[in-house]
Design a protein around this motif. Structure first.
Motif, short mmCIF file in Angstrom:
data_model
loop_
_atom_site.label_atom_id
_atom_site.label_comp_id
_atom_site.label_asym_id
_atom_site.label_seq_id
_atom_site.Cartn_x
_atom_site.Cartn_y
_atom_site.Cartn_z
N ASP A 198 13.18 -79.22 -45.84
CA ASP A 198 13.37 -80.54 -46.25
C ASP A 198 11.45 -80.90 -46.81
OD1 ASP A 198 15.81 -81.58 -45.37
OD2 ASP A 198 14.78 -81.86 -43.18
N ALA A 199 11.27 -79.60 -46.79
CA ALA A 199 9.34 -79.61 -47.20
C ALA A 199 9.33 -78.97 -48.18
CB ALA A 199 8.61 -79.62 -46.26
N VAL A 200 10.60 -78.38 -49.01
CA VAL A 200 10.29 -77.50 -50.69
C VAL A 200 9.78 -79.15 -51.75
CG1 VAL A 200 11.21 -75.87 -50.10
CG2 VAL A 200 12.28 -77.84 -51.00
N SER A 201 9.38 -79.87 -52.03
CA SER A 201 9.81 -81.11 -53.02
C SER A 201 8.60 -81.05 -52.49
CB SER A 201 10.26 -82.57 -52.76
OG SER A 201 9.81 -83.42 -50.87
N GLY A 234 15.32 -76.27 -55.97
CA GLY A 234 15.90 -74.72 -55.91
C GLY A 234 14.88 -73.07 -55.51
N MET A 235 15.74 -72.33 -55.30
CA MET A 235 15.72 -71.31 -55.23
C MET A 235 15.86 -70.23 -56.01
SD MET A 235 13.66 -69.68 -52.13
CE MET A 235 12.42 -70.37 -51.76
N LEU A 236 15.92 -69.71 -56.94
CA LEU A 236 16.85 -68.51 -57.48
C LEU A 236 16.38 -67.29 -56.75
CD1 LEU A 236 18.31 -68.20 -60.56
CD2 LEU A 236 16.10 -67.11 -61.58
N LEU A 237 17.57 -67.04 -56.10
CA LEU A 237 18.09 -65.54 -55.87
C LEU A 237 17.96 -64.12 -56.42
CD1 LEU A 237 17.93 -64.07 -52.12
CD2 LEU A 237 20.35 -64.97 -52.38
N SER A 238 17.14 -63.03 -56.44
CA SER A 238 17.12 -62.46 -57.80
C SER A 238 17.54 -61.04 -56.54
CB SER A 238 16.48 -62.03 -58.61
OG SER A 238 14.58 -62.53 -58.46
N HIS A 239 17.17 -60.88 -55.67
CA HIS A 239 17.55 -59.51 -55.34
C HIS A 239 16.73 -59.58 -53.73
CE1 HIS A 239 15.93 -55.41 -54.08
NE2 HIS A 239 16.42 -55.05 -55.43
N ALA A 240 17.69 -58.88 -52.87
CA ALA A 240 18.24 -58.55 -51.51
C ALA A 240 17.18 -58.74 -50.66
CB ALA A 240 18.93 -57.84 -51.10
N PRO A 264 12.51 -76.96 -59.52
CA PRO A 264 13.25 -78.06 -59.58
C PRO A 264 14.52 -77.99 -60.51
CG PRO A 264 11.01 -78.52 -60.68
CD PRO A 264 10.82 -76.79 -60.37
N MET A 265 15.74 -77.86 -60.25
CA MET A 265 17.10 -77.91 -60.68
C MET A 265 17.80 -78.84 -60.85
SD MET A 265 17.87 -74.40 -59.47
CE MET A 265 16.65 -72.53 -59.26
N CYS A 302 22.21 -83.98 -50.61
CA CYS A 302 21.45 -82.45 -50.09
C CYS A 302 20.31 -81.99 -51.55
CB CYS A 302 22.96 -81.39 -50.62
SG CYS A 302 22.14 -80.04 -50.03
N LYS A 303 18.98 -82.15 -50.63
CA LYS A 303 17.95 -81.62 -51.88
C LYS A 303 17.66 -80.66 -52.36
CE LYS A 303 17.62 -86.15 -53.06
NZ LYS A 303 18.32 -86.46 -54.09
N PHE A 304 17.93 -79.57 -51.55
CA PHE A 304 17.35 -78.16 -52.09
C PHE A 304 18.82 -76.99 -51.78
CE2 PHE A 304 16.79 -73.94 -50.18
CZ PHE A 304 15.43 -73.49 -50.96
N THR A 305 18.89 -75.56 -52.94
CA THR A 305 19.68 -75.24 -52.89
C THR A 305 19.49 -73.75 -53.64
OG1 THR A 305 22.07 -74.90 -54.06
CG2 THR A 305 20.52 -75.44 -55.60
N ILE A 306 20.73 -72.68 -53.02
CA ILE A 306 19.83 -71.44 -53.47
C ILE A 306 20.71 -70.40 -54.36
CG2 ILE A 306 18.51 -69.03 -52.55
CD1 ILE A 306 18.31 -70.04 -49.80
N VAL A 307 20.36 -70.11 -55.01
CA VAL A 307 21.21 -69.69 -56.43
C VAL A 307 21.07 -68.78 -56.87
CG1 VAL A 307 22.38 -70.04 -59.05
CG2 VAL A 307 20.75 -72.24 -57.45
N SER A 308 22.16 -67.72 -56.77
CA SER A 308 22.48 -66.23 -57.36
C SER A 308 22.82 -66.32 -58.48
CB SER A 308 22.13 -65.42 -56.19
OG SER A 308 22.39 -64.55 -56.62
N LEU A 309 22.36 -65.62 -59.38
CA LEU A 309 22.84 -65.52 -60.94
C LEU A 309 24.43 -63.99 -60.50
CD1 LEU A 309 20.51 -66.41 -63.73
CD2 LEU A 309 22.40 -68.55 -62.35
#
Length: 175
Positions: free
Chosen positions: A30-33, A110-116, A104-105, A71-78
């Protein structure tokens, strides 16, 4: 006297190191905005892992009762990061901490998840800017930019131009 200084210095350094070793607390989704374009740790509960037909995966961090519009936040992995991220299904129904840059997405953050390693406080995978790589190849012999500091500064020229020679007294020129 020396021993007292040594002990006080040791106590001071120990306090400084223990303060510096404490990681920053993770924030709720909720605080990421308020943290757009910042590298933060987000503490989320993963309700589901959704995979699209193109290989893009999402960590669904909103409860099933929350409509998608709210839903105002998501985590994306390409798809191209699949090997570095690994299996995400093991995070379903788990509380996780993910570090990354909040962006912003499409109407949400959102946040891009690119590595473990992002699950353990590590940085995202480095991705070079493709606009900066334009015209560069590892096989080419010349530098990718026309920097005047990388050129020779007239080292191939003689001190004087060979066509502008003066004849010394007593010598004749043979032209």
């Amino acid at each position: 006297m020396r021993f007292g200084r040594f002990v006080s210095l040791l106590i001071y350094l120990t306090a400084q190191l223990s303060f510096a070793a404490q990681p920053k607390a993770c924030v709720p989704p909720d605080a990421v905005s308020t943290l757009a374009n910042k590298n933060v740790c987000v503490e989320v509960h993963v309700y589901d892992v959704v995979e699209l037909s193109d290989g893009t995966r999402f960590l669904d961090v909103c409860s099933p009762d929350t409509p998608d519009e709210q839903c105002k936040f998501t985590i994306v992995s390409l798809r191209e990061d699949r090997e570095d991220v690994g299996a995400l299904l093991k995070y379903r129904d788990a509380d996780v901490h993910v570090r990354g840059i909040v962006q912003p997405m499409h109407g949400r953050y959102g946040m891009l998840l690119s590595h473990a390693r992002q699950f353990y406080g590590g940085p995202p995978k480095f991705k070079p800017n493709p606009k900066l790589l334009h015209g560069f190849s590892g096989e080419q012999s010349k530098p990718p930019i026309a920097d005047p500091n990388l050129r020779s500064q007239g080292g191939h020229r003689a001190f004087m131009n060979s066509r502008d020679q003066e004849t010394l007294p007593g010598k004749t020129s043979r032209n």
